[in-house]
Scaffold this motif. Structure first.
Motif, mmCIF file in Angstrom:
data_model
loop_
_atom_site.group_PDB
_atom_site.id
_atom_site.type_symbol
_atom_site.label_atom_id
_atom_site.label_comp_id
_atom_site.label_asym_id
_atom_site.label_seq_id
_atom_site.Cartn_x
_atom_site.Cartn_y
_atom_site.Cartn_z
ATOM 1 N N LYS A 1 69.124 20.059 17.627
ATOM 2 C CA LYS A 1 69.372 20.938 16.476
ATOM 3 C C LYS A 1 68.244 20.860 15.457
ATOM 4 N N ASN A 2 67.657 19.686 15.294
ATOM 5 C CA ASN A 2 66.615 19.498 14.285
ATOM 6 C C ASN A 2 65.213 19.798 14.815
ATOM 7 N N SER A 3 65.111 20.162 16.085
ATOM 8 C CA SER A 3 63.799 20.439 16.674
ATOM 9 C C SER A 3 63.380 21.871 16.371
ATOM 10 N N LYS A 4 62.081 22.049 16.234
ATOM 11 C CA LYS A 4 61.562 23.389 15.965
ATOM 12 C C LYS A 4 61.467 24.208 17.244
ATOM 13 N N ASN A 5 60.972 23.592 18.322
ATOM 14 C CA ASN A 5 60.824 24.284 19.610
ATOM 15 C C ASN A 5 61.437 23.450 20.730
ATOM 16 N N PRO A 6 62.761 23.363 20.816
ATOM 17 C CA PRO A 6 63.365 22.583 21.904
ATOM 18 C C PRO A 6 63.275 23.323 23.232
ATOM 19 N N ALA A 7 63.111 22.581 24.308
ATOM 20 C CA ALA A 7 63.023 23.171 25.650
ATOM 21 C C ALA A 7 64.076 22.532 26.537
ATOM 22 N N ILE A 8 64.893 23.355 27.180
ATOM 23 C CA ILE A 8 65.881 22.894 28.164
ATOM 24 C C ILE A 8 65.374 23.305 29.539
ATOM 25 N N ILE A 9 65.247 22.346 30.440
ATOM 26 C CA ILE A 9 64.759 22.621 31.797
ATOM 27 C C ILE A 9 65.878 22.312 32.779
ATOM 28 N N VAL A 10 66.317 23.337 33.501
ATOM 29 C CA VAL A 10 67.417 23.216 34.456
ATOM 30 C C VAL A 10 66.830 23.159 35.859
ATOM 31 N N GLY A 11 67.269 22.214 36.655
ATOM 32 C CA GLY A 11 66.759 22.074 38.012
ATOM 33 C C GLY A 11 67.366 23.090 38.963
ATOM 34 N N ILE B 1 78.223 25.492 34.728
ATOM 35 C CA ILE B 1 77.161 24.660 34.137
ATOM 36 C C ILE B 1 76.212 25.522 33.314
ATOM 37 N N MET B 2 75.834 26.668 33.851
ATOM 38 C CA MET B 2 74.923 27.547 33.120
ATOM 39 C C MET B 2 75.579 28.103 31.864
ATOM 40 N N ALA B 3 76.888 28.343 31.918
ATOM 41 C CA ALA B 3 77.597 28.815 30.726
ATOM 42 C C ALA B 3 77.570 27.745 29.639
ATOM 43 N N THR B 4 77.715 26.487 30.036
ATOM 44 C CA THR B 4 77.650 25.385 29.058
ATOM 45 C C THR B 4 76.249 25.271 28.462
ATOM 46 N N ILE B 5 75.229 25.437 29.295
ATOM 47 C CA ILE B 5 73.847 25.373 28.797
ATOM 48 C C ILE B 5 73.577 26.540 27.845
ATOM 49 N N ASP B 6 74.119 27.726 28.150
ATOM 50 C CA ASP B 6 73.987 28.858 27.230
ATOM 51 C C ASP B 6 74.642 28.551 25.889
ATOM 52 N N THR B 7 75.778 27.837 25.937
ATOM 53 C CA THR B 7 76.450 27.445 24.693
ATOM 54 C C THR B 7 75.560 26.520 23.869
ATOM 55 N N ILE B 8 74.905 25.569 24.538
ATOM 56 C CA ILE B 8 73.977 24.668 23.838
ATOM 57 C C ILE B 8 72.855 25.472 23.195
ATOM 58 N N ALA B 9 72.325 26.462 23.941
ATOM 59 C CA ALA B 9 71.215 27.258 23.433
ATOM 60 C C ALA B 9 71.623 28.068 22.200
ATOM 61 N N LYS B 10 72.858 28.547 22.176
ATOM 62 C CA LYS B 10 73.304 29.370 21.048
ATOM 63 C C LYS B 10 73.692 28.520 19.844
ATOM 64 N N LYS B 11 74.362 27.411 20.084
ATOM 65 C CA LYS B 11 74.908 26.617 18.976
ATOM 66 C C LYS B 11 73.877 25.696 18.336
ATOM 67 N N LEU B 12 72.994 25.138 19.168
ATOM 68 C CA LEU B 12 72.116 24.082 18.667
ATOM 69 C C LEU B 12 70.723 24.631 18.356
ATOM 70 N N GLY B 13 70.605 25.276 17.228
ATOM 71 C CA GLY B 13 69.294 25.542 16.655
ATOM 72 C C GLY B 13 68.426 26.558 17.341
ATOM 73 N N ASN B 14 67.189 26.167 17.654
ATOM 74 C CA ASN B 14 66.110 27.104 17.951
ATOM 75 C C ASN B 14 65.750 27.179 19.423
ATOM 76 N N VAL B 15 66.710 26.976 20.309
ATOM 77 C CA VAL B 15 66.374 27.017 21.741
ATOM 78 C C VAL B 15 65.884 28.406 22.126
ATOM 79 N N VAL B 16 66.565 29.434 21.659
ATOM 80 C CA VAL B 16 66.154 30.817 21.930
ATOM 81 C C VAL B 16 66.019 31.546 20.599
#
Length: 749
Positions: free
Chosen positions: A509-519, A531-546
């Motif tokens: 959340k506190n990162s400016k440019n966080p990167a999530i890498i899914v295998g 799993i991808m739906a949960t990762i999308d939730t992380i991207a939307k809720k936690l700051g600047n992922v997208v």
């Protein structure tokens, strides 16, 4: 002659010089001397300004040297051999000389490694400096006047070269580095024509670094490039400097093998013949080889390589510079798998007889048998599976042929029916490989980049060293070569992060440019969509992922053909269709669960190696490997690149798309193209990005795009690694003797 006469002559001469007239000496026997008056000197011709010297011709920077002045106020001006150069603050004298187009000799300096300054070959003269300075370690200062070709600089380099050659053996005729050796080149260009040392040369015991790197340590000049590469780029502390003075040598202290997946790169950076390729030892000289620029297909990174061949045989593989993908490194699997290209090859079309043995036949007979069987089965009973190493042209022809036969059950290895091929952002590395350097936080979900994509892992390590970026990892315990936090092993940890109950949530959340890498190994899981739906939730809720400027939601693919297959729509209707298939067409697919194929099914195998699937095949079509054909590949970030034929095909093998085109004609469902240009026109209709060579086509992605709600639940089973053996992942590497040695020696527990 008396003193009085001398004094009178001096006085007379002074009088003449002071006068403004033309005088004649009073001695009749003396010659007439004329003196030009001051007024005559002031004529327009005499008072014209002296011609200015011609301006220095413009110079081109040396290859690879470029300057980006983001802030002109930070630029400083230095003078290299009188030539003014503007460079940013912080550049070294050596870099300034490169920008000015002056080649400075060096052994220890490397642009991607830290500065050591211990070879002293790069000495130059700097004005007001009492002695020559090492240009690689001296920062350039405003107004500095650098002289590179003065007698002092030349003599200093000759002296350094004389010291380097003092203990260097005369091995050039038997050294594998001969012809491409920095010591040879620089001793010719900058060294003296003789040496003064007559003492006995020292010798050093060779080290055993494993099956890939051959050592002749007596040739070592202690530049420490290999030590710095191992500790800074590869992330292993295997090499170091031991001893002092004449007893100084590079070694491992305790005898051990070099276990890094990038260890072969020390061969390229070693300036002498101390570290050379063990499989290539005494095989060929570099001037005997034909170089072909190509692309690596052993993983999804698409590293740029140069294939060196002699006649019909690939002799070695070297990296090519590409700053956006692999910089100038390649993995050991890429570099040393080439001997698999000549082992276990399929030469001729073959049909399995009644006795279970294969019999070589003509192409006409083999194609006729397959076409006849294909017509006898129902369209829904036809299944086609493409392999890991297929190019985009063969994938397009393969899909078109099976579609014309009435079947939609065509897919590529590593892709399941749960995979979404509608949005490119769902399966590409959206930040780009070089874009990972901008990230300040990484979350690795079910992926081990060190074995899945070694060059992506090197990029992450580079970022972690430069910016101290945080790395969180969810998956089975593994060995990373950088600092990381092992957050958990399965989806439960992912759920905690999404709900904000995990400490790593605040870091994202506190990162400016966080990167999530899914295998891409998660594609095989039943709960992949959840799993991808949960990762999308992380991207939307936690700051600047997208954000509009940054898309940090990435997928790291496994195979060279995956990205192009998803672009072209090779996604199965049902993963279970193979269980009811009567006609199975395997195009280089060797990791298929063949136990699911019915006993009475007719199996066609089209490939270049006699690997796993050959044992189940009824008909074999021999095809060309990546080093023998022109093919298009798309890497995990969406960059399209091309392989070029380096050696001729083996036996009666043909390109994959040509085999399918011929089969379609025999089967009566003729494809509309019969040339490579026609096939690419067809690709342009489906995925035009695959024709933009050497360009990265980013995915069009909107952060506000709403995806359908996922109602499935995640399984509690932990994530597993899709790569069991880094050195053996496809038919080429499994046929390689060198990779077998690496597996036996370097993967020992």
């Amino acid at each position: 002659m008396g003193l009085g006469l001398l004094a009178s002559r001096a006085l007379r001469t002074t009088t003449i010089l002071r006068s403004s007239r033309v005088l004649i000496t009073q001695n009749p026997g003396s010659p007439v001397r004329t003196i030009i008056s001051t007024s005559e000197r002031q004529t327009p011709e005499a008072t014209a300004p002296a011609p200015q010297p011609d301006p220095l011709p413009p110079r081109k920077p040396l290859a690879g040297a470029r300057v980006q002045l983001t802030n002109p106020d930070d630029a400083i001006e230095v003078f290299v051999d009188g030539y003014p150069v503007k460079i940013p603050k912080g550049m070294t004298v050596l870099q300034a000389c490169e920008v000015a187009g002056v080649d400075i000799p060096r052994f220890c300096y490397h642009s991607r490694l830290s500065i050591a300054g211990n070879c002293r070959m790069c000495l130059v003269e700097v004005e007001k400096s009492p002695k020559p300075v090492a240009s690689c370690a001296m920062p350039a200062l405003p107004g500095m006047k650098i002289k590179t070709d003065t007698p002092i600089a030349k003599k200093a380099r000759e002296g350094v070269m004389e010291f380097l050659l003092m203990n260097h053996p005369l091995d050039c005729p038997i050294c594998d580095q001969g012809g491409e050796c920095d010591l040879q080149d620089q001793s010719m260009a900058f060294g003296s024509d003789r040496g003064r040392f007559t003492e006995v040369k020292r010798s050093v015991v060779d080290k055993n670094l494993g099956p890939l790197v051959k050592t002749v340590m007596t040739r070592c000049i202690q530049c420490t490039r290999c030590v710095r590469f191992a500790s800074e780029i590869a992330g292993v502390q295997d090499l170091g400097m031991l001893g002092r003075g004449s007893g100084e040598e590079i070694g491992t202290y305790v005898e051990r093998l070099m276990t890094s997946e990038l260890s072969g790169n020390v061969i390229d950076i070693c300036p002498v013949g101390a570290l050379t390729s063990k499989p290539f030892a005494f095989k060929a000289r570099n001037w005997e080889l034909k170089a072909t620029e190509s692309i690596d297909v052993t993983d999804a990174v698409g590293s740029n390589i140069r294939i060196d061949s002699r006649g019909p045989e690939v002799m070695r593989i070297l990296p090519r510079l590409n700053e956006d993908i692999n910089e100038e490194w390649i993995s050991d699997k890429t570099r040393f798998c080439y001997d698999g290209l000549k082992r276990q090859r399929l030469n001729d079309p073959m049909i399995r007889g009644a006795d279970g043995r294969f019999k070589a036949v003509s192409w006409r007979d083999a194609l006729s048998v397959v076409a006849e069987v294909a017509y006898q089965v129902k369209p829904e009973e036809i299944v086609g599976i493409a392999g890991k190493l297929c190019d985009a042209e063969s994938l397009m022809a393969f899909k078109d042929f099976l579609n014309k036969m009435g079947s939609n059950n065509v897919w590529c290895e590593g892709i399941t029916d749960k995979q979404c091929a509608d949005l490119r952002s769902a399966y590409l590395m959206n930040t780009g490989i070089s874009g990972l350097e901008k990230a300040d936080c990484f979350l690795l979900v079910g992926t081990q980049p060190r074995v899945e994509a070694a060059m992506v892992n090197a990029r992450i390590r580079k970022t972690v060293r430069a910016t101290q970026a945080m790395v969180g990892y969810i998956g089975p315990p593994t060995d990373f070569n950088y600092e990381h936090q092992h957050l958990g092993t399965g989806p439960q940890t992912l759920l905690e992060i999404a709900e904000g109950r995990h400490p790593f949530s605040s870091i994202i959340k506190n990162s400016k440019n966080p990167a999530i890498i899914v295998g891409a190994g998660l594609f095989e899981r039943e709960d992949y969509v959840a799993i991808m739906a949960t990762i999308d939730t992380i991207a939307k809720k936690l700051g600047n992922v997208v954000t509009p400027d940054w898309n940090g939601l990435n997928t790291l693919l496994l195979n060279a053909s995956q990205a192009a297959a998803l672009d072209l729509g090779l996604v199965p209707e049902s993963q279970n269709s193979i269980e009811s298939a009567k006609f199975v067409y395997l195009m280089g697919a060797d990791d298929v669960a063949l136990e699911k194929v019915p006993e009475d099914a007719f199996v066609v195998y089209q490939g270049h190696h006699g690997d796993k699937s050959v044992y189940r095949a009824n008909v074999i079509f021999p095809s060309a490997a990546f080093s023998e054909k022109e093919g298009t590949y798309e890497n995990t970030e969406g960059t399209t690149q091309q392989t070029l034929p380096a050696v001729p095909t083996v036996g009666d093998a043909r390109d994959d798309w040509k085999i399918i085109r011929a089969l379609s004609e025999v089967a009566g469902v003729r494809l509309s193209y019969d040339t490579l240009a026609g096939l690419r026109s067809r690709i342009r209709c489906v995925a035009p990005n695959l024709l933009n060579m050497d360009e990265r086509e980013p995915a069009t992605f909107s952060a506000s795009l709403e995806k359908p709600e996922c109602k499935g639940k995640m399984d509690s089973a932990p994530f597993t690694s899709p790569v069991e053996n880094f050195y053996m992942t496809d038919s080429i590497t499994r046929a390689s003797k060198i990779m077998a040695q690496c597996s036996a020696q370097l993967l020992k527990k």
